[in-house]
Design a protein around this motif. Structure first.
Motif, PDB file in Angstrom:
ATOM      1  N   GLY A 212       0.812  -1.218   0.000  1.00 26.26           N
ATOM      2  CA  GLY A 212       0.000   0.000   0.000  1.00 26.26           C
ATOM      3  C   GLY A 212       0.839   1.258   0.000  1.00 26.26           C
ATOM      4  N   GLY A 213       2.114   1.148   0.366  1.00 20.91           N
ATOM      5  CA  GLY A 213       3.001   2.310   0.383  1.00 20.91           C
ATOM      6  C   GLY A 213       3.261   2.889  -0.979  1.00 20.91           C
ATOM      7  N   ILE A 214       3.008   2.127  -2.035  1.00 25.27           N
ATOM      8  CA  ILE A 214       3.260   2.631  -3.387  1.00 25.27           C
ATOM      9  C   ILE A 214       2.292   3.756  -3.750  1.00 25.27           C
ATOM     10  CG2 ILE A 214       1.724   1.061  -4.648  1.00 25.27           C
ATOM     11  CD1 ILE A 214       4.002   0.709  -6.687  1.00 25.27           C
ATOM     12  N   LYS A 215       1.150   3.813  -3.073  1.00 25.23           N
ATOM     13  CA  LYS A 215       0.166   4.852  -3.363  1.00 25.23           C
ATOM     14  C   LYS A 215       0.653   6.230  -2.938  1.00 25.23           C
ATOM     15  CE  LYS A 215      -4.176   3.944  -2.758  1.00 25.23           C
ATOM     16  NZ  LYS A 215      -5.480   3.593  -2.123  1.00 25.23           N
ATOM     17  N   LEU A 216       1.611   6.282  -2.017  1.00 24.38           N
ATOM     18  CA  LEU A 216       2.173   7.567  -1.600  1.00 24.38           C
ATOM     19  C   LEU A 216       2.967   8.196  -2.734  1.00 24.38           C
ATOM     20  CD1 LEU A 216       2.454   9.451   0.896  1.00 24.38           C
ATOM     21  CD2 LEU A 216       4.635   8.332   1.345  1.00 24.38           C
ATOM     22  N   SER A 217       3.681   7.344  -3.485  1.00 23.68           N
ATOM     23  CA  SER A 217       4.468   7.839  -4.621  1.00 23.68           C
ATOM     24  C   SER A 217       3.609   7.981  -5.879  1.00 23.68           C
ATOM     25  CB  SER A 217       5.636   6.885  -4.897  1.00 23.68           C
ATOM     26  OG  SER A 217       6.350   7.285  -6.024  1.00 23.68           O
ATOM     27  N   SER A 218       2.619   7.072  -6.022  1.00 22.76           N
ATOM     28  CA  SER A 218       1.754   7.094  -7.218  1.00 22.76           C
ATOM     29  C   SER A 218       0.295   7.070  -6.767  1.00 22.76           C
ATOM     30  CB  SER A 218       2.062   5.889  -8.114  1.00 22.76           C
ATOM     31  OG  SER A 218       3.434   5.831  -8.423  1.00 22.76           O
ATOM     32  N   PRO A 219      -0.267   8.230  -6.408  1.00 22.70           N
ATOM     33  CA  PRO A 219      -1.634   8.289  -5.872  1.00 22.70           C
ATOM     34  C   PRO A 219      -2.709   7.777  -6.828  1.00 22.70           C
ATOM     35  CG  PRO A 219      -0.457  10.356  -5.491  1.00 22.70           C
ATOM     36  CD  PRO A 219       0.382   9.553  -6.424  1.00 22.70           C
ATOM     37  N   LYS A 220      -2.410   7.728  -8.117  1.00 23.98           N
ATOM     38  CA  LYS A 220      -3.418   7.313  -9.095  1.00 23.98           C
ATOM     39  C   LYS A 220      -3.665   5.797  -9.084  1.00 23.98           C
ATOM     40  CE  LYS A 220      -2.577  11.148 -12.295  1.00 23.98           C
ATOM     41  NZ  LYS A 220      -2.213  11.524 -13.688  1.00 23.98           N
ATOM     42  N   ILE A 221      -2.763   5.065  -8.472  1.00 22.64           N
ATOM     43  CA  ILE A 221      -2.932   3.614  -8.406  1.00 22.64           C
ATOM     44  C   ILE A 221      -4.120   3.282  -7.512  1.00 22.64           C
ATOM     45  CG2 ILE A 221      -1.888   1.448  -7.631  1.00 22.64           C
ATOM     46  CD1 ILE A 221       0.795   2.479  -8.446  1.00 22.64           C
ATOM     47  N   SER A 222      -5.026   2.458  -8.025  1.00 22.37           N
ATOM     48  CA  SER A 222      -6.235   2.122  -7.267  1.00 22.37           C
ATOM     49  C   SER A 222      -5.953   1.040  -6.222  1.00 22.37           C
ATOM     50  CB  SER A 222      -7.331   1.629  -8.219  1.00 22.37           C
ATOM     51  OG  SER A 222      -6.945   0.393  -8.800  1.00 22.37           O
ATOM     52  N   SER A 223      -6.879   0.918  -5.298  1.00 23.63           N
ATOM     53  CA  SER A 223      -6.749  -0.091  -4.240  1.00 23.63           C
ATOM     54  C   SER A 223      -6.810  -1.507  -4.813  1.00 23.63           C
ATOM     55  CB  SER A 223      -7.860   0.082  -3.199  1.00 23.63           C
ATOM     56  OG  SER A 223      -7.750   1.335  -2.563  1.00 23.63           O
ATOM     57  N   ASP A 224      -7.563  -1.687  -5.899  1.00 25.95           N
ATOM     58  CA  ASP A 224      -7.661  -3.010  -6.511  1.00 25.95           C
ATOM     59  C   ASP A 224      -6.316  -3.475  -7.057  1.00 25.95           C
ATOM     60  OD1 ASP A 224     -10.337  -3.171  -5.934  1.00 25.95           O
ATOM     61  OD2 ASP A 224     -10.983  -2.360  -7.874  1.00 25.95           O
ATOM     62  N   VAL A 225      -5.540  -2.552  -7.613  1.00 24.37           N
ATOM     63  CA  VAL A 225      -4.208  -2.894  -8.121  1.00 24.37           C
ATOM     64  C   VAL A 225      -3.299  -3.318  -6.968  1.00 24.37           C
ATOM     65  CG1 VAL A 225      -2.134  -1.999  -9.272  1.00 24.37           C
ATOM     66  CG2 VAL A 225      -4.406  -1.365 -10.116  1.00 24.37           C
ATOM     67  N   VAL A 226      -3.395  -2.603  -5.842  1.00 28.04           N
ATOM     68  CA  VAL A 226      -2.602  -2.953  -4.657  1.00 28.04           C
ATOM     69  C   VAL A 226      -2.977  -4.346  -4.160  1.00 28.04           C
ATOM     70  CG1 VAL A 226      -2.100  -2.348  -2.258  1.00 28.04           C
ATOM     71  CG2 VAL A 226      -2.284  -0.548  -3.981  1.00 28.04           C
ATOM     72  N   VAL A 227      -4.269  -4.650  -4.172  1.00 30.18           N
ATOM     73  CA  VAL A 227      -4.732  -5.969  -3.729  1.00 30.18           C
ATOM     74  C   VAL A 227      -4.187  -7.064  -4.639  1.00 30.18           C
ATOM     75  CG1 VAL A 227      -6.778  -7.442  -3.477  1.00 30.18           C
ATOM     76  CG2 VAL A 227      -6.808  -5.118  -2.579  1.00 30.18           C
ATOM     77  N   VAL A 228      -4.230  -6.842  -5.954  1.00 29.84           N
ATOM     78  CA  VAL A 228      -3.709  -7.833  -6.904  1.00 29.84           C
ATOM     79  C   VAL A 228      -2.214  -8.051  -6.685  1.00 29.84           C
ATOM     80  CG1 VAL A 228      -3.278  -8.319  -9.338  1.00 29.84           C
ATOM     81  CG2 VAL A 228      -5.496  -7.409  -8.634  1.00 29.84           C
ATOM     82  N   MET A 229      -1.475  -6.949  -6.483  1.00 29.47           N
ATOM     83  CA  MET A 229      -0.037  -7.065  -6.202  1.00 29.47           C
ATOM     84  C   MET A 229       0.198  -7.898  -4.942  1.00 29.47           C
ATOM     85  SD  MET A 229       1.249  -3.156  -6.934  1.00 29.47           S
ATOM     86  CE  MET A 229       2.782  -3.445  -6.063  1.00 29.47           C
ATOM     87  N   SER A 230      -0.606  -7.658  -3.927  1.00 27.13           N
ATOM     88  CA  SER A 230      -0.457  -8.392  -2.667  1.00 27.13           C
ATOM     89  C   SER A 230      -0.716  -9.879  -2.860  1.00 27.13           C
ATOM     90  CB  SER A 230      -1.425  -7.834  -1.615  1.00 27.13           C
ATOM     91  OG  SER A 230      -1.184  -6.463  -1.381  1.00 27.13           O
ATOM     92  N   ILE A 231      -1.731 -10.202  -3.648  1.00 30.31           N
ATOM     93  CA  ILE A 231      -2.065 -11.614  -3.876  1.00 30.31           C
ATOM     94  C   ILE A 231      -0.947 -12.319  -4.629  1.00 30.31           C
ATOM     95  CG2 ILE A 231      -3.632 -13.149  -5.147  1.00 30.31           C
ATOM     96  CD1 ILE A 231      -5.909 -11.221  -4.415  1.00 30.31           C
ATOM     97  N   VAL A 232      -0.375 -11.646  -5.631  1.00 31.83           N
ATOM     98  CA  VAL A 232       0.750 -12.234  -6.382  1.00 31.83           C
ATOM     99  C   VAL A 232       1.932 -12.512  -5.450  1.00 31.83           C
ATOM    100  CG1 VAL A 232       2.481 -11.790  -8.176  1.00 31.83           C
ATOM    101  CG2 VAL A 232       0.076 -11.211  -8.584  1.00 31.83           C
ATOM    102  N   ILE A 233       2.224 -11.567  -4.566  1.00 31.91           N
ATOM    103  CA  ILE A 233       3.324 -11.743  -3.617  1.00 31.91           C
ATOM    104  C   ILE A 233       3.036 -12.894  -2.654  1.00 31.91           C
ATOM    105  CG2 ILE A 233       4.547 -10.667  -1.672  1.00 31.91           C
ATOM    106  CD1 ILE A 233       4.229  -7.984  -3.138  1.00 31.91           C
ATOM    107  N   LEU A 234       1.788 -12.992  -2.194  1.00 32.95           N
ATOM    108  CA  LEU A 234       1.411 -14.073  -1.273  1.00 32.95           C
ATOM    109  C   LEU A 234       1.567 -15.444  -1.927  1.00 32.95           C
ATOM    110  CD1 LEU A 234      -1.776 -12.534   0.406  1.00 32.95           C
ATOM    111  CD2 LEU A 234       0.384 -13.074   1.542  1.00 32.95           C
ATOM    112  N   VAL A 235       1.164 -15.565  -3.181  1.00 27.75           N
ATOM    113  CA  VAL A 235       1.315 -16.839  -3.895  1.00 27.75           C
ATOM    114  C   VAL A 235       2.790 -17.211  -3.991  1.00 27.75           C
ATOM    115  CG1 VAL A 235       1.017 -18.001  -6.121  1.00 27.75           C
ATOM    116  CG2 VAL A 235      -0.827 -16.593  -5.199  1.00 27.75           C
ATOM    117  N   GLY A 236       3.645 -16.216  -4.305  1.00 27.45           N
ATOM    118  CA  GLY A 236       5.082 -16.470  -4.375  1.00 27.45           C
ATOM    119  C   GLY A 236       5.654 -16.900  -3.032  1.00 27.45           C
ATOM    120  N   LEU A 237       5.178 -16.266  -1.946  1.00 30.74           N
ATOM    121  CA  LEU A 237       5.664 -16.596  -0.602  1.00 30.74           C
ATOM    122  C   LEU A 237       5.352 -18.041  -0.231  1.00 30.74           C
ATOM    123  CD1 LEU A 237       6.663 -15.920   2.309  1.00 30.74           C
ATOM    124  CD2 LEU A 237       4.347 -15.143   2.795  1.00 30.74           C
TER     125      LEU A 237
END
Length: 632
Positions: A212-237
């Protein structure tokens, strides 16, 4: 006169029958003795191996990646969850910081690292480990292995308590009623189920907060994109878990080490740049002033403060992976100071920038190191999840060994460090749970409420069990036990009352997870006990076997026949069905009993106990195989 003679004859017949039964019982005991002698000769009590200073430092470094990642990533979301509606008074920040400081001091450092972690069972931690210790010192066990030979073969011999002592009175009170034993087991299983919920919620909140910290640098990024990024990272973990704790620890430890250095250095930077007045938060008077000023809102905010000590319960569950001294050194001299500096630095920044309450961590970072910190924070969040995943695998293994969980595959991933394990089935279930929680909530606030509920319930269960451990196992003076219980419960019940107010805001999630897990564990434990009781009550007497003759009334064919049984003594009921329905049986019959021990490894010379049962000409044997599940 005739009646007297008849009564005398009947009495004589009864006496003869009693003597015959007594003689058969003595013969049966002689021909099929329990394996008490073999069990008592075993020397498998766990002892921590001596380690060189270099190896101790190495393991302390590795423990950062496995044990402390969860606790270390808490600065990402604590202040946001403490002040979700904004900061009205800068003095509130100092009061919250004071609460964080004393929470870290009392719970992780004093209670867990130096007291609770010493209550390990053969090197294992968690609520089931404490239960195993208690079962060895009091007859409170409601799971199988109730016969003496079973106890010696699975939980080793229990120690004696001095008559009339406070420990003896407590033991008698606990053993006197079945309802108390059932209540104890329920509390233990509840704590275990909450820890499983912790294994689902920790990766979700850690990864979502970091990305979620990426939204500070790029405010236009939606919450759904952050969620998708998180899910991809979780699968990798979760896909990396099969490599084992040793390899993952070496990969993750440098990331967490750099993370702690970064947050500690950032804390020093903010304190020096802004002002040092937040350091007065080390005075406990600011805790009192905080509650006086904020009232009910201050009490509710404890749900956010609680997140500063999340990961502590995983720390206790993870002590199986490393020596206790390595964990104590890492926390006392590195983790604890860095966390204090990190929280002090954020508090200093918020005192001067109240409007950044919702992104205090990333906003307080110097702009020049934002991207390096974001990368390290994301890596640390991934690693932070490892503590909960490893802890969940550890307690699942204990539950399987105690007969409280379905027998899932347990893989030992290291020959050098035999206590490091991996559960493939549990790993994928946790991954699906994390994805569901992350996609369902989409924000760290509600996940934080759920996380806090799970953590505080595990802590309360641990406190209650530790009170019994200090009385029955350590034989501490009741005044010391009272002090420990009072300090722990004052802090934890305060947090519990705060999270209860947020049950409808996400706090219900761990309760649902725990309810499902508790149902599975309760049904499995009940069925296991009933199955064992059936085998005990329906086992065949040796007198019946003797009546069949040396050939057991069948044709004996060459070979060895293996008959599985749960019993460590006696002939199983299934054997009577076998010889009744089959015209032939092998020349050698071996009754095989597998006992799953609550330890991480059994020495090779102690894995199989073999004993002859019945006369030599019967060629019947018993083999007790002592296992700790599958080894890779």
């Amino acid at each position: 006169m005739a009646e007297r003679v008849e009564a005398s004859v009947e009495e004589g017949e009864n006496t003869i029958e009693e003597r015959r039964i007594g003689a058969m019982w003595e013969l049966e005991q002689k021909l099929d003795q329990p394996m008490d002698e073999e069990a008592n000769n075993l020397k498998n009590m766990y002892r921590e191996k001596g380690l060189s200073m270099l190896m101790l430092l190495r393991l302390s470094f590795q423990s950062l990646g496995i044990v402390y990642g969860d606790l270390g990533t808490s600065p990402l979301y604590v202040f946001y969850n403490t002040f979700p509606d904004g900061i009205k008074d800068t003095e509130d920040v100092i009061g919250a910081l004071s609460l964080i400081i004393y929470s870290l001091l009392l719970i992780p450092l004093i209670k867990y690292v130096f007291i609770v972690c010493k209550a390990n069972d053969n090197g294992q931690g968690g609520t089931l480990a404490i239960y195993s210790l208690l079962c060895r010192h009091a007859k409170v066990k409601l799971i199988p292995n109730q016969q003496r030979s079973d106890e010696d073969l699975t939980t080793y011999s229990r120690t004696l308590v001095a008559e009339g002592s406070f420990a003896a009175r407590t033991k008698k009170w606990l053993e006197s009623k079945e309802s108390r034993k059932r209540a104890l087991l329920f509390v233990v299983l509840l704590g275990t189920c909450m820890m499983i919920g912790d294994g689902i919620l920790t990766p979700a909140i850690s990864v979502l907060s970091a990305t979620g910290g990426i939204k500070l640098s790029s405010p236009k990024i939606s919450s759904d994109v952050v969620v998708v990024m998180s899910i991809v990272i979780l699968v990798g973990l979760f896909s990396m878990q099969h490599y084992g704790t040793d390899k993952v620890g070496w990969l993750f430890a440098p990331i967490v080490f750099i993370w702690f250095l970064f947050i500690g250095a950032t804390g020093i930077y903010n304190i020096c740049k802004h002002d040092t007045r937040v350091l007065k938060a080390f005075s406990p008077t600011y805790v009192y002033l905080y509650f006086k000023r904020r009232g009910r809102d201050g009490w509710i905010s404890l749900g956010g403060i609680l997140l500063s000590i999340t990961g502590t319960e995983a720390l206790y569950a993870d002590i199986a992976y490393f020596p206790l001294l390595a964990i104590q050194l890492a926390f006392t001299f590195f983790v604890f100071p860095c966390l204090l500096l990190a929280y002090c630095g954020q508090a200093t920044y918020l005192v001067n920038n109240k409007e950044h309450y919702n992104d205090a961590f990333y906003a307080s970072i110097p702009r020049s190191v934002y991207w390096p910190m974001f990368v390290v924070a994301t890596g640390a969040a991934i690693v932070g999840s490892q503590a909960a995943i490893s802890g969940t695998c550890s307690i699942i293994k204990q539950a399987v060994s105690h007969g409280c969980f379905p027998r899932v595959k347990i893989v030992h991933t290291s020959k050098r460090f035999p206590r490091q394990i991996y559960c493939p089935d549990i790993n994928w279930v946790l991954m699906l749970g994390c994805i569901a929680v992350t996609a369902g909530f989409k924000n760290q606030s509600q996940i934080g409420n759920a996380y806090g509920t799970a953590v505080v319930l595990v802590m309360l269960v641990t406190t209650l069990l530790m009170v019994l451990t200090m009385l029955l196992v350590w034989r501490c003076h009741w005044i010391l036990v009272l002090i420990f219980a009072f300090l722990s419960l004052v802090v934890e019940l305060s947090y519990f009352s705060a999270v209860l107010l947020k049950i409808n805001q996400g706090g219900w999630v761990p309760l649902i997870i725990a309810a499902i897990s508790l149902l599975v564990m309760s049904v499995w434990q009940y069925a296991t006990v009933k199955k064992y009781e059936f085998e005990v009550h329906s086992r065949v007497s040796m007198s019946w076997i003797l009546g069949l003759g040396p050939s057991l009334g069948l044709v004996r064919v060459p070979g060895i026949g293996l008959v599985y049984t749960e019993l460590a003594s006696g002939v199983p009921h299934i054997f009577s069905h076998l010889i009744t329905n089959l015209p032939a049986i092998h020349s050698v019959v071996v009754f095989v009993c597998v006992k799953y021990l609550p330890v991480f490894t059994v020495p090779e010379e102690e894995r199989f106990l073999v004993k002859r049962i019945g006369p030599k000409k019967f060629r019947m044997f018993r083999c007790v195989a002592r296992s700790t599940q599958e080894r890779r």
